[in-house]
Enzyme design. Structure first.
Site, PDB file in Angstrom:
ATOM      1  N   HIS A  43      84.806   9.025  34.608  1.00 57.52           N
ATOM      2  CA  HIS A  43      84.174   9.722  35.736  1.00 57.52           C
ATOM      3  C   HIS A  43      85.005  10.961  36.069  1.00 57.52           C
ATOM      4  O   HIS A  43      85.967  11.285  35.357  1.00 57.52           O
ATOM      5  CB  HIS A  43      84.014   8.784  36.937  1.00 57.52           C
ATOM      6  CG  HIS A  43      85.283   8.084  37.343  1.00 57.52           C
ATOM      7  ND1 HIS A  43      86.426   8.758  37.703  1.00 57.52           N
ATOM      8  CD2 HIS A  43      85.598   6.757  37.409  1.00 57.52           C
ATOM      9  CE1 HIS A  43      87.378   7.899  38.007  1.00 57.52           C
ATOM     10  NE2 HIS A  43      86.912   6.673  37.819  1.00 57.52           N
ATOM     11  N   HIS A  89      88.871  10.775  36.137  1.00 52.91           N
ATOM     12  CA  HIS A  89      89.538  10.893  34.834  1.00 52.91           C
ATOM     13  C   HIS A  89      89.544  12.347  34.372  1.00 52.91           C
ATOM     14  O   HIS A  89      90.533  12.830  33.826  1.00 52.91           O
ATOM     15  CB  HIS A  89      88.820  10.025  33.791  1.00 52.91           C
ATOM     16  CG  HIS A  89      88.757   8.580  34.152  1.00 52.91           C
ATOM     17  ND1 HIS A  89      87.574   7.895  34.318  1.00 52.91           N
ATOM     18  CD2 HIS A  89      89.745   7.683  34.412  1.00 52.91           C
ATOM     19  CE1 HIS A  89      87.836   6.645  34.649  1.00 52.91           C
ATOM     20  NE2 HIS A  89      89.142   6.487  34.710  1.00 52.91           N
ATOM     21  N   CYS A 127      94.764 -10.292  41.287  1.00 54.99           N
ATOM     22  CA  CYS A 127      93.570  -9.465  41.499  1.00 54.99           C
ATOM     23  C   CYS A 127      93.080  -8.998  40.137  1.00 54.99           C
ATOM     24  O   CYS A 127      93.792  -8.273  39.433  1.00 54.99           O
ATOM     25  CB  CYS A 127      93.861  -8.268  42.395  1.00 54.99           C
ATOM     26  SG  CYS A 127      92.463  -7.118  42.429  1.00 54.99           S
ATOM     27  N   CYS A 141      92.880  -5.109  39.803  1.00 59.76           N
ATOM     28  CA  CYS A 141      94.150  -4.436  39.488  1.00 59.76           C
ATOM     29  C   CYS A 141      94.686  -4.894  38.145  1.00 59.76           C
ATOM     30  O   CYS A 141      95.558  -4.243  37.581  1.00 59.76           O
ATOM     31  CB  CYS A 141      95.238  -4.780  40.508  1.00 59.76           C
ATOM     32  SG  CYS A 141      94.941  -4.215  42.171  1.00 59.76           S
ATOM     33  N   CYS A 183      92.506  -7.576  48.425  1.00 54.32           N
ATOM     34  CA  CYS A 183      93.202  -6.482  47.745  1.00 54.32           C
ATOM     35  C   CYS A 183      92.729  -5.186  48.393  1.00 54.32           C
ATOM     36  O   CYS A 183      91.523  -4.962  48.527  1.00 54.32           O
ATOM     37  CB  CYS A 183      92.860  -6.476  46.248  1.00 54.32           C
ATOM     38  SG  CYS A 183      93.215  -4.889  45.464  1.00 54.32           S
ATOM     39  N   HIS A 198      90.613  -3.069  45.753  1.00 55.35           N
ATOM     40  CA  HIS A 198      89.344  -3.582  45.229  1.00 55.35           C
ATOM     41  C   HIS A 198      88.510  -4.351  46.254  1.00 55.35           C
ATOM     42  O   HIS A 198      87.424  -4.827  45.932  1.00 55.35           O
ATOM     43  CB  HIS A 198      89.595  -4.426  43.979  1.00 55.35           C
ATOM     44  CG  HIS A 198      90.167  -3.598  42.864  1.00 55.35           C
ATOM     45  ND1 HIS A 198      91.522  -3.463  42.654  1.00 55.35           N
ATOM     46  CD2 HIS A 198      89.562  -2.802  41.956  1.00 55.35           C
ATOM     47  CE1 HIS A 198      91.725  -2.643  41.648  1.00 55.35           C
ATOM     48  NE2 HIS A 198      90.571  -2.211  41.210  1.00 55.35           N
ATOM     49  N   LYS A 257      84.382   6.757  48.820  1.00 56.21           N
ATOM     50  CA  LYS A 257      85.019   6.327  47.590  1.00 56.21           C
ATOM     51  C   LYS A 257      83.961   6.249  46.486  1.00 56.21           C
ATOM     52  O   LYS A 257      82.838   5.825  46.728  1.00 56.21           O
ATOM     53  CB  LYS A 257      85.619   4.931  47.841  1.00 56.21           C
ATOM     54  CG  LYS A 257      86.418   4.394  46.682  1.00 56.21           C
ATOM     55  CD  LYS A 257      86.925   2.996  47.031  1.00 56.21           C
ATOM     56  CE  LYS A 257      87.005   2.196  45.790  1.00 56.21           C
ATOM     57  NZ  LYS A 257      87.956   2.003  44.929  1.00 56.21           N
ATOM     58  N   LYS A 291      80.736   2.081  41.497  1.00 53.12           N
ATOM     59  CA  LYS A 291      79.495   1.672  40.854  1.00 53.12           C
ATOM     60  C   LYS A 291      78.525   1.086  41.869  1.00 53.12           C
ATOM     61  O   LYS A 291      77.338   1.377  41.848  1.00 53.12           O
ATOM     62  CB  LYS A 291      79.809   0.593  39.806  1.00 53.12           C
ATOM     63  CG  LYS A 291      79.755   1.103  38.385  1.00 53.12           C
ATOM     64  CD  LYS A 291      79.679  -0.103  37.467  1.00 53.12           C
ATOM     65  CE  LYS A 291      80.266   0.210  36.109  1.00 53.12           C
ATOM     66  NZ  LYS A 291      80.572  -0.976  35.331  1.00 53.12           N
TER      67      LYS A 291
HETATM   68  N1  MSP Z   1      94.667   1.883  32.298  1.00 56.64           N
HETATM   69  C1  MSP Z   1      95.375   2.227  33.476  1.00 56.64           C
HETATM   70  C2  MSP Z   1      96.446   3.270  33.197  1.00 56.64           C
HETATM   71  C3  MSP Z   1      97.455   2.866  32.173  1.00 56.64           C
HETATM   72  S1  MSP Z   1      98.634   4.132  31.899  1.00 56.64           S
HETATM   73  C4  MSP Z   1      99.790   3.434  30.888  1.00 56.64           C
HETATM   74  C5  MSP Z   1      94.411   2.747  34.534  1.00 56.64           C
HETATM   75  N2  MSP Z   1      93.203   3.173  34.129  1.00 56.64           N
HETATM   76  S2  MSP Z   1      92.076   3.737  35.112  1.00 56.64           S
HETATM   77  O1  MSP Z   1      90.965   4.069  34.265  1.00 56.64           O
HETATM   78  O2  MSP Z   1      91.838   2.827  36.169  1.00 56.64           O
HETATM   79  O3  MSP Z   1      92.642   5.037  35.754  1.00 56.64           O
HETATM   80  C6  MSP Z   1      93.047   6.116  34.934  1.00 56.64           C
HETATM   81  C7  MSP Z   1      93.519   7.273  35.802  1.00 56.64           C
HETATM   82  O4  MSP Z   1      92.405   7.765  36.552  1.00 56.64           O
HETATM   83  C8  MSP Z   1      94.595   6.876  36.807  1.00 56.64           C
HETATM   84  O5  MSP Z   1      95.599   7.868  36.882  1.00 56.64           O
HETATM   85  C9  MSP Z   1      93.836   6.799  38.109  1.00 56.64           C
HETATM   86  O6  MSP Z   1      94.614   7.082  39.233  1.00 56.64           O
HETATM   87  C10 MSP Z   1      92.809   7.888  37.894  1.00 56.64           C
HETATM   88  N3  MSP Z   1      91.658   7.730  38.784  1.00 56.64           N
HETATM   89  C11 MSP Z   1      90.804   6.671  38.874  1.00 56.64           C
HETATM   90  N4  MSP Z   1      89.906   6.918  39.865  1.00 56.64           N
HETATM   91  C12 MSP Z   1      90.173   8.127  40.436  1.00 56.64           C
HETATM   92  C13 MSP Z   1      89.564   8.936  41.409  1.00 56.64           C
HETATM   93  N5  MSP Z   1      88.509   8.552  42.108  1.00 56.64           N
HETATM   94  N6  MSP Z   1      90.090  10.164  41.613  1.00 56.64           N
HETATM   95  C14 MSP Z   1      91.142  10.651  40.886  1.00 56.64           C
HETATM   96  N7  MSP Z   1      91.736   9.915  39.971  1.00 56.64           N
HETATM   97  C15 MSP Z   1      91.347   8.614  39.797  1.00 56.64           C
HETATM   98  O7  MSP Z   1      94.802   2.783  35.689  1.00 56.64           O
END
Ligand code: MSP
Length: 479
Positions: free
Chosen positions: A18, A21, A127, A130, A144, A147, A296, A299
């Site tokens: 999304h 990322h 959790c 997490c 949590c 979540h 926030k 989904k």
């Molecule tokens: N798989 C772990 C990271 C492992 S690193 C060795 C993970 N994945 S994640 O898909 O949940 O998140 C990936 C990155 O996207 C994280 O840095 C997380 O903070 C970021 N984001 C997830 N949702 C976000 C927003 N809504 N806004 C900005 N960044 C966000 O955590």
């Protein structure tokens, strides 16, 4: 040392990427491009985190094998890096049993040889969102806080990593900025977490609870638990322990992560590295979270913004621009289509696009074969450009992407005013100088925006070379 190693976190592949990322990819890409331009030998890594119960469950729900599922979603993340114009040098997958697994095994064996892993019965709150055990203290109304879900109480035999042993050394390194955490507020947050006392962490789960993962070396009943697997990506991709790239690029100069996963990167990861006896990363840069229309992204709310649809509609550089300019780099920020289109029409169409078109038109009208100047002849314009360069550099050194862009756009507006003042469309004695200075200014803008808007930068350079104008950001009409 001329090398520069930068990473993003590796996203989970339980769902497609999304805009959160996308934000992280874009921020890292700007830093990588900026450092390359400085002449550094940059290695820029990203990839995907593909093990764990959450992903196995998502595959099951989709009615396909975990392998098929992870191949597909990881492929989408890979495509996203391409669609955004991200210049990563490598893409590591934790399911890669040839590149990633041997490093994870080597790390495990070393930790074990150091006496940092021991098996114990664990009873705690888990959790699944997490993919982590959480403490009573962390609960908000019994749930949590991230979540909004009540954790399960589980009792199982796990391998534990002695994080507590490293607590004092971690505190020292972070306090002294040997491991620098940006921004300062996040550094303080981690120091206070460490000061409350770090508990040993579970590094494995019983095979019955977690099948989709890397087996614990020498223990058939256990599977390596996600963080002990995922964090290692930063060195597995370099060929730890013996790879040439590892020797060349480690330690990481910057890990870019979101605020929710800082604690893993600022405690577990450096503690693993201390145990391995290798250098700590130099900087962890922590970004905030994107909300959508103030809410926030989730989904269940159905408000997840697909970055591909934005790129298709507005172009990759407009998407990059919005996230870098509108969101405060280290704080939470909000996405809405109104804000997006206001930035697009205001800053890109009427700002940058218009300046380039105006200057090219005036230069061509004066002389279709106009020459490209070296530098900016006009003193005031040249000085403004120099100040912009300095401000941009200072901002980029501290990851303040929005400040850097603000400085560049101040210069763009300065050029607009210069045009109004000098009226270089009229014949006059200073017309030549003004036109040449403006061409020099546009050339400077091309360079200034390069790490942020790489495609646009190239397009402007081409238009200048070919002395031919093309609309860069067609104005969007409000529906
Ligand atoms: N798989 C772990 C990271 C492992 S690193 C060795 C993970 N994945 S994640 O898909 O949940 O998140 C990936 C990155 O996207 C994280 O840095 C997380 O903070 C970021 N984001 C997830 N949702 C976000 C927003 N809504 N806004 C900005 N960044 C966000 O955590």
């Amino acid at each position: 040392m001329n090398k520069f190693y930068i990473t993003t976190s590796i996203p989970y592949v339980n769902a497609p990427g999304h805009i959160g990322h996308a934000l992280e990819f874009i921020q890292a890409d700007v830093v990588a491009r900026y450092r390359r331009r400085q002449g550094k030998d940059v290695f820029f890594l990203t990839g995907t985190d593909e093990h764990g119960t959450k992903i196995a469950k998502a595959a099951q729900d989709a009615g396909v094998s975990p392998k098929e599922f992870t191949d597909k979603i990881s492929g989408k993340f890979f495509e996203l890096t391409k669609a955004l114009g991200v210049s990563n040098d490598d893409f590591i997958r934790t399911t890669d049993s040839e590149r990633h697994w041997p490093a994870v095994k080597a790390v495990w064996e070393k930790l074990q040889a150091n006496g940092d892993l021991s098996k114990a019965i664990y009873e705690g709150l888990y959790c699944s969102g997490c993919e982590a055990f959480i403490t009573e203290k962390e609960l908000v109304d019994g749930e949590c806080s991230i979540h909004k879900k009540e954790p399960e109480r589980v009792q199982e035999e796990n391998w534990f990593f002695q994080l507590s042993k490293y607590q004092d050394r971690l505190r020292e390194k972070i306090e002294a900025d040997e491991l620098r955490i940006v921004p300062e507020s996040r550094k303080n947050e981690i120091l206070s977490l460490i000061n409350q006392g770090l508990q040993d962490v579970s590094f494995s789960r019983p095979k019955e609870k977690l099948q989709w993962g890397i087996p614990v070396p020498g223990d058939d009943s256990s599977v390596i638990y996600v963080w002990a697997d995922a964090l290692v990506n930063y060195i597995s991709a370099l060929g730890y322990p013996d790879g040439e790239s590892f020797k060349k690029y480690w330690p990481a100069d910057v890990h870019i992560v979101g605020k929710d996963i800082l604690r893993f990167h600022a405690t577990i990861w450096p503690a693993i590295l201390l145990s391995l006896g290798i250098d700590l990363p130099r900087t962890i840069f922590v970004h905030g979270f994107i909300t959508v229309d103030g809410q926030k992204m989730s989904k269940s709310l159905g408000n997840v913004i697909d970055p591909f649809s934005l790129i298709e509609k507005y172009g990759a550089d407009a998407v990059r621009y919005f996230f870098l300019r509108e969101l405060p780099p280290t704080e939470d920020g909000d996405f809405s289509y109104e804000k997006f289109e206001a930035r697009y029409n205001g800053d890109l169409a009427a700002g940058l696009g218009n300046l380039v078109a105006r200057v090219l038109t005036m230069a061509r009208n004066h002389n279709p074969e106009f020459a490209l100047p070296e530098g900016i002849a006009d003193d005031a314009l040249r000085q403004a450009e120099q100040e912009t360069q300095d401000a941009r550099e200072a901002a980029l050194e501290s990851f303040m992407f929005s400040d850097a862009l603000e400085a560049i756009w101040t210069f763009i507006h300065f050029c607009d005013r210069y045009i109004e003042e000098k009226r270089p469309w009229e014949d006059s004695e200073h017309q030549e100088k003004a036109l040449a200075s403006l061409l020099g200014a546009v050339m400077a803008v091309t360079e200034l925006i390069r790490p942020f808007l790489p495609e646009t930068s190239e397009q402007i350079a081409r238009q200048l070379q070919e002395r031919k104008k093309n609309i860069l950001f067609p104005r969007l009409d409000r529906a």
